[in-house]
Design an enzyme around this catalytic site. Sequence first.
Site, PDB file in Angstrom:
ATOM      1  N   ARG A 105       0.838  -1.192   0.000  1.00 28.12           N
ATOM      2  CA  ARG A 105       0.000   0.000   0.000  1.00 28.12           C
ATOM      3  C   ARG A 105       0.875   1.246   0.000  1.00 28.12           C
ATOM      4  O   ARG A 105       1.707   1.418   0.885  1.00 28.12           O
ATOM      5  CB  ARG A 105      -0.919  -0.005   1.228  1.00 28.12           C
ATOM      6  N   THR A 109      -1.079   7.571  -1.119  1.00 28.47           N
ATOM      7  CA  THR A 109      -2.352   7.475  -1.858  1.00 28.47           C
ATOM      8  C   THR A 109      -3.273   6.391  -1.298  1.00 28.47           C
ATOM      9  O   THR A 109      -4.457   6.346  -1.632  1.00 28.47           O
ATOM     10  CB  THR A 109      -2.083   7.149  -3.333  1.00 28.47           C
ATOM     11  N   ASP A 201      -1.593  -3.473  12.878  1.00 31.17           N
ATOM     12  CA  ASP A 201      -1.120  -3.999  11.599  1.00 31.17           C
ATOM     13  C   ASP A 201      -0.868  -5.490  11.743  1.00 31.17           C
ATOM     14  O   ASP A 201       0.029  -5.919  12.491  1.00 31.17           O
ATOM     15  CB  ASP A 201       0.166  -3.285  11.183  1.00 31.17           C
ATOM     16  N   ASP A 204       2.748  -6.699  10.919  1.00 31.90           N
ATOM     17  CA  ASP A 204       3.724  -6.337  11.948  1.00 31.90           C
ATOM     18  C   ASP A 204       3.565  -7.208  13.196  1.00 31.90           C
ATOM     19  O   ASP A 204       4.554  -7.650  13.793  1.00 31.90           O
ATOM     20  CB  ASP A 204       3.577  -4.860  12.333  1.00 31.90           C
TER      21      ASP A 204
END
Length: 210
Positions: A105, A109, A201, A204
């Site tokens: 990602r 944006t 996340d 992570d």
Amino acid sequence: MSEHLTVVDHPLVQHKLTLMRDKGTSTAGFRRLLHEITQLLAYEITRDMPLTTTTIETPMEEMESPILAGKKLALVSILRAGNGMLDGVLELIPSARVGFVGLYRDEETLQPVQYYFKVPKGIDDRLVIAVDPMLATGNSSIAAIDLLKEAGATDIRFLCLLASPEGVARMKEAHPDVQIVTASLDRELNDKGYIMPGLGDAGDRMFGTK
């Protein structure tokens, strides 16, 4: 639940998800729980796989007995976090073929950028289960399914741990034929595109990175 979205509310799924959400859960614990919860979710997403029969001999007599029909299904991991869900499904269905879609990602944006794509041959004849722990903005999931359809896949399901209302709506708009199975439909996305209350996340927490 709608045909497009199934939330698996089984007590074991919900219990394990609570432990995964807890920020005090270790990397090893998170990884183990993801493996376990994926197996429970995979049970649901494969519920209506087609069966045929075969003749076998039990210790007592010959019988016609049900067995999975058609080509082996294809599991497709949306890298990198999807890899944390692969083994759980493969333990249940060890003969499944495996593919990978590499997307990251763009933090500015929030749009997905492709860096890798490899899927099994004959994907047009297989049930394809795409796995990614989070359906957040939906951007990377939609892009991954676009690529799978371009490769010929026609029977695709999406397996995730958490989904946001925004991600589900975007997936339904882009791919109304793709059923989503998840452990929870969370409240919303924050302004950074993370699921709230979520679990942070997933990649992570699974791999111990920041």
